[in-house]
Design a protein around this motif. Structure first.
Motif, PDB file in Angstrom:
ATOM      1  N   SER A  92       0.835  -1.205   0.000  1.00  0.00           N
ATOM      2  CA  SER A  92       0.000   0.000   0.000  1.00  0.00           C
ATOM      3  C   SER A  92       0.865   1.248   0.000  1.00  0.00           C
ATOM      4  O   SER A  92       1.950   1.272   0.569  1.00  0.00           O
ATOM      5  CB  SER A  92      -0.930   0.004   1.218  1.00  0.00           C
ATOM      6  OG  SER A  92      -0.184  -0.004   2.420  1.00  0.00           O
ATOM      7  N   GLY A  93       0.378   2.277  -0.650  1.00  0.00           N
ATOM      8  CA  GLY A  93       1.171   3.489  -0.784  1.00  0.00           C
ATOM      9  C   GLY A  93       0.965   4.506   0.310  1.00  0.00           C
ATOM     10  O   GLY A  93       1.657   5.530   0.355  1.00  0.00           O
ATOM     11  N   SER A  94       0.016   4.249   1.201  1.00  0.00           N
ATOM     12  CA  SER A  94      -0.269   5.204   2.270  1.00  0.00           C
ATOM     13  C   SER A  94      -1.028   4.489   3.377  1.00  0.00           C
ATOM     14  O   SER A  94      -1.568   3.393   3.187  1.00  0.00           O
ATOM     15  CB  SER A  94      -1.123   6.369   1.751  1.00  0.00           C
ATOM     16  OG  SER A  94      -2.405   5.899   1.350  1.00  0.00           O
ATOM     17  N   MET A  95      -1.075   5.130   4.533  1.00  0.00           N
ATOM     18  CA  MET A  95      -1.856   4.584   5.641  1.00  0.00           C
ATOM     19  C   MET A  95      -3.339   4.553   5.274  1.00  0.00           C
ATOM     20  O   MET A  95      -4.053   3.619   5.649  1.00  0.00           O
ATOM     21  CB  MET A  95      -1.629   5.420   6.898  1.00  0.00           C
ATOM     22  CG  MET A  95      -2.109   4.764   8.185  1.00  0.00           C
ATOM     23  SD  MET A  95      -1.636   5.749   9.639  1.00  0.00           S
ATOM     24  CE  MET A  95      -2.154   4.663  10.971  1.00  0.00           C
ATOM     25  N   ALA A  96      -3.791   5.541   4.525  1.00  0.00           N
ATOM     26  CA  ALA A  96      -5.184   5.583   4.102  1.00  0.00           C
ATOM     27  C   ALA A  96      -5.511   4.414   3.177  1.00  0.00           C
ATOM     28  O   ALA A  96      -6.589   3.818   3.265  1.00  0.00           O
ATOM     29  CB  ALA A  96      -5.484   6.907   3.404  1.00  0.00           C
ATOM     30  N   GLU A  97      -4.571   4.068   2.303  1.00  0.00           N
ATOM     31  CA  GLU A  97      -4.798   2.936   1.404  1.00  0.00           C
ATOM     32  C   GLU A  97      -4.837   1.625   2.178  1.00  0.00           C
ATOM     33  O   GLU A  97      -5.679   0.755   1.922  1.00  0.00           O
ATOM     34  CB  GLU A  97      -3.705   2.879   0.341  1.00  0.00           C
ATOM     35  CG  GLU A  97      -3.916   1.797  -0.706  1.00  0.00           C
ATOM     36  CD  GLU A  97      -2.833   1.771  -1.764  1.00  0.00           C
ATOM     37  OE1 GLU A  97      -2.691   0.708  -2.428  1.00  0.00           O
ATOM     38  OE2 GLU A  97      -2.133   2.796  -1.938  1.00  0.00           O
ATOM     39  N   ALA A  98      -3.929   1.464   3.144  1.00  0.00           N
ATOM     40  CA  ALA A  98      -3.926   0.269   3.980  1.00  0.00           C
ATOM     41  C   ALA A  98      -5.234   0.188   4.772  1.00  0.00           C
ATOM     42  O   ALA A  98      -5.825  -0.892   4.917  1.00  0.00           O
ATOM     43  CB  ALA A  98      -2.726   0.280   4.920  1.00  0.00           C
ATOM     44  N   PHE A  99      -5.694   1.326   5.287  1.00  0.00           N
ATOM     45  CA  PHE A  99      -6.975   1.391   5.989  1.00  0.00           C
ATOM     46  C   PHE A  99      -8.100   0.914   5.067  1.00  0.00           C
ATOM     47  O   PHE A  99      -8.974   0.148   5.490  1.00  0.00           O
ATOM     48  CB  PHE A  99      -7.239   2.827   6.445  1.00  0.00           C
ATOM     49  CG  PHE A  99      -8.669   3.129   6.786  1.00  0.00           C
ATOM     50  CD1 PHE A  99      -9.184   2.829   8.035  1.00  0.00           C
ATOM     51  CD2 PHE A  99      -9.505   3.729   5.847  1.00  0.00           C
ATOM     52  CE1 PHE A  99     -10.508   3.119   8.345  1.00  0.00           C
ATOM     53  CE2 PHE A  99     -10.825   4.017   6.152  1.00  0.00           C
ATOM     54  CZ  PHE A  99     -11.331   3.711   7.406  1.00  0.00           C
ATOM     55  N   GLY A 100      -8.084   1.343   3.820  1.00  0.00           N
ATOM     56  CA  GLY A 100      -9.121   0.952   2.871  1.00  0.00           C
ATOM     57  C   GLY A 100      -9.151  -0.542   2.624  1.00  0.00           C
ATOM     58  O   GLY A 100     -10.225  -1.139   2.482  1.00  0.00           O
ATOM     59  N   LEU A 140       4.734  -2.381   8.357  1.00  0.00           N
ATOM     60  CA  LEU A 140       4.311  -1.072   7.852  1.00  0.00           C
ATOM     61  C   LEU A 140       5.099   0.012   8.566  1.00  0.00           C
ATOM     62  O   LEU A 140       5.511  -0.156   9.710  1.00  0.00           O
ATOM     63  CB  LEU A 140       2.814  -0.846   8.083  1.00  0.00           C
ATOM     64  CG  LEU A 140       1.827  -1.799   7.414  1.00  0.00           C
ATOM     65  CD1 LEU A 140       0.399  -1.355   7.685  1.00  0.00           C
ATOM     66  CD2 LEU A 140       2.082  -1.907   5.921  1.00  0.00           C
ATOM     67  N   ASP A 141       5.260   1.134   7.899  1.00  0.00           N
ATOM     68  CA  ASP A 141       6.025   2.227   8.514  1.00  0.00           C
ATOM     69  C   ASP A 141       5.518   3.576   8.024  1.00  0.00           C
ATOM     70  O   ASP A 141       6.200   4.306   7.320  1.00  0.00           O
ATOM     71  CB  ASP A 141       7.518   2.077   8.201  1.00  0.00           C
ATOM     72  CG  ASP A 141       8.384   3.030   9.022  1.00  0.00           C
ATOM     73  OD1 ASP A 141       7.884   3.547  10.033  1.00  0.00           O
ATOM     74  OD2 ASP A 141       9.546   3.257   8.646  1.00  0.00           O
ATOM     75  N   TYR A 142       4.284   3.886   8.405  1.00  0.00           N
ATOM     76  CA  TYR A 142       3.695   5.173   8.061  1.00  0.00           C
ATOM     77  C   TYR A 142       3.723   6.095   9.279  1.00  0.00           C
ATOM     78  O   TYR A 142       3.711   5.638  10.421  1.00  0.00           O
ATOM     79  CB  TYR A 142       2.251   4.988   7.587  1.00  0.00           C
ATOM     80  CG  TYR A 142       2.141   4.198   6.310  1.00  0.00           C
ATOM     81  CD1 TYR A 142       2.753   4.633   5.144  1.00  0.00           C
ATOM     82  CD2 TYR A 142       1.437   2.992   6.276  1.00  0.00           C
ATOM     83  CE1 TYR A 142       2.658   3.901   3.972  1.00  0.00           C
ATOM     84  CE2 TYR A 142       1.338   2.253   5.105  1.00  0.00           C
ATOM     85  CZ  TYR A 142       1.949   2.715   3.957  1.00  0.00           C
ATOM     86  OH  TYR A 142       1.868   1.994   2.800  1.00  0.00           O
ATOM     87  N   SER A 143       3.750   7.384   9.033  1.00  0.00           N
ATOM     88  CA  SER A 143       3.690   8.346  10.124  1.00  0.00           C
ATOM     89  C   SER A 143       2.301   8.315  10.740  1.00  0.00           C
ATOM     90  O   SER A 143       1.285   8.244  10.035  1.00  0.00           O
ATOM     91  CB  SER A 143       3.987   9.757   9.595  1.00  0.00           C
ATOM     92  OG  SER A 143       3.647  10.733  10.558  1.00  0.00           O
ATOM     93  N   GLU A 144       2.238   8.366  12.078  1.00  0.00           N
ATOM     94  CA  GLU A 144       0.947   8.439  12.752  1.00  0.00           C
ATOM     95  C   GLU A 144       0.291   9.811  12.579  1.00  0.00           C
ATOM     96  O   GLU A 144      -0.839  10.015  13.016  1.00  0.00           O
ATOM     97  CB  GLU A 144       1.103   8.116  14.243  1.00  0.00           C
ATOM     98  CG  GLU A 144       1.387   6.648  14.514  1.00  0.00           C
ATOM     99  CD  GLU A 144       1.209   6.268  15.974  1.00  0.00           C
ATOM    100  OE1 GLU A 144       0.724   5.164  16.243  1.00  0.00           O
ATOM    101  OE2 GLU A 144       1.562   7.090  16.854  1.00  0.00           O
ATOM    102  N   MET A 145       0.994  10.729  11.945  1.00  0.00           N
ATOM    103  CA  MET A 145       0.422  12.035  11.641  1.00  0.00           C
ATOM    104  C   MET A 145      -0.146  12.079  10.220  1.00  0.00           C
ATOM    105  O   MET A 145      -0.580  13.128   9.752  1.00  0.00           O
ATOM    106  CB  MET A 145       1.491  13.122  11.801  1.00  0.00           C
ATOM    107  CG  MET A 145       1.935  13.337  13.224  1.00  0.00           C
ATOM    108  SD  MET A 145       0.585  13.897  14.302  1.00  0.00           S
ATOM    109  CE  MET A 145       0.318  15.560  13.662  1.00  0.00           C
TER     110      MET A 145
END
Length: 359
Positions: free
Chosen positions: A165-173, A199-204
């Protein structure tokens, strides 16, 4: 954009965060109780200011996420299996009956048999932190549906999809698309997976407001202006230093890590409860007027250790190595060292059942 209009409860939001974090640091430093003179915090149970410091999150980080094979499939499997039940005793039951828990040897019938026997002896499999709906509508036991859901995730190569996934939002989806996984639960799952090496996305980067946070935001602001509830959470996180300074509060952060979006979201949920006692005149549409869970000090130690990628663990107070490390003869460089604190108040998410997982 027209900014939100704070109420007096927003002052309590920052006071609560500061006092709750003071309690956490006193425990880490080994101070004896009482840890606060705040009458509400002394009487009732609340989560930590930082979600990752809570008891169940700590267990997941140390004993589930970073203990065992670090391949993406195995890490994602362990975390999702743990989180669908969200109960430490259930994880330890499976370990005691099955041995090492791995995706490679996952057998739905075997796991189902262990859990069914446990139910027969009166054991609870699920946490009471939030309501977990079945993952299918075809009848049968709820735990069976969740084991089948895990198998379906593995068959569909969900771990690979999440890592790609390219973003936390994509992983969420991707998680939100699973049967029985609502918006609230999907955000919690992606947050837990983001603690891991997979995974290693910013929590912000991304936030979704749960119903408890929405209720807290309703009490903290008389008008949201041109902001959505998620915008308000980000606005709050971005302004935290200024808000603390304006109120002359000495907030002790997490060894240099400021409050993240998930923490601010959770704090709105907690201040919703806190305000029921501190600001009874400020009602919410939910109509709740009391806090259900009372605080009772627990002298057992809490293992405090955070995802290594955060760079916090070297700042923790000196403490003996964990029993597992000592037994294996490993040095602290071979595995996580821990700091001890008394636990008892920390619980994952809002401590009252949350129906948002049904959405």
């Amino acid at each position: 954009m027209k900014p939100p209009a704070p109420t007096v409860v927003f002052d309590s939001y920052w006071t609560f965060a500061t006092r709750r974090q003071e309690i956490f640091h006193q425990r880490v430093e080994g101070a004896p109780p009482p840890w606060t003179d705040d009458p509400v915090l002394s009487e009732f149970r609340f989560t930590n200011a930082y979600r990752a410091a809570d008891r169940v999150s700590q267990y997941l980080i140390r004993h589930v996420a970073y203990q065992g094979d670090q391949s993406a499939e195995e890490v994602v499997f362990r975390v999702l299996l743990f989180k669908l039940f969200n109960r430490i005793s259930t994880w330890e039951l499976l370990e005691s009956e099955i041995g090492e828990i791995t995706a490679a040897e996952f057998d739905v019938e075997r796991y189902d048999s262990v859990m069914t026997r446990a139910i027969g002896t009166g054991q609870r499999l699920y946490s009471a932190a939030y309501i977990m709906p079945p993952a299918s509508r075809g009848g049968g036991r709820k735990h069976s549906s969740h084991l089948q859901l895990i198998k379906g995730m593995l068959d569909a190569k969900l771990p690979d999809q999440l890592v790609g996934s390219g973003s936390m939002a994509e992983a969420f989806g991707l998680l939100r698309g699973l049967r029985g996984v609502g918006t609230f639960l999907a955000y919690q799952l992606v947050t837990d997976l983001n603690y891991t090496s997979a995974l290693d996305y910013s929590e912000m980067e991304f936030v979704m407001a749960g119903p408890g946070a929405r209720s807290g935001i309703e009490k903290c602001f008389s008008d949201l202006g041109d902001y959505s509830v998620e915008d308000v959470i980000r606005w709050t996180a971005d302004r935290q230093l200024d808000e603390m300074r304006e109120r002359e509060l000495d907030f002790i952060d997490l060894w240099g890590r400021p409050l993240q979006l998930i923490d601010c979201q959770n704090l709105f949920c907690e201040v919703d409860k806190y305000a029921r006692v501190m600001h009874p005149e400020v009602a919410s549409r939910a109509g709740r007027t009391r806090i259900k869970q009372r605080f009772q000090a627990d002298p057992s130690p809490l293992e405090v250790w955070f995802p290594p990628k955060w760079g916090l663990n070297e700042h923790l107070p000196d403490a003996p190595c964990s029993p597992a490390t000592a037994a294996s003869g490993r040095s602290d460089h071979d595995g996580p060292s821990i700091a001890h604190a008394s636990c008892g108040q920390a619980e994952l998410f809002c401590s009252e059942p949350d129906v948002s997982a049904l959405s």
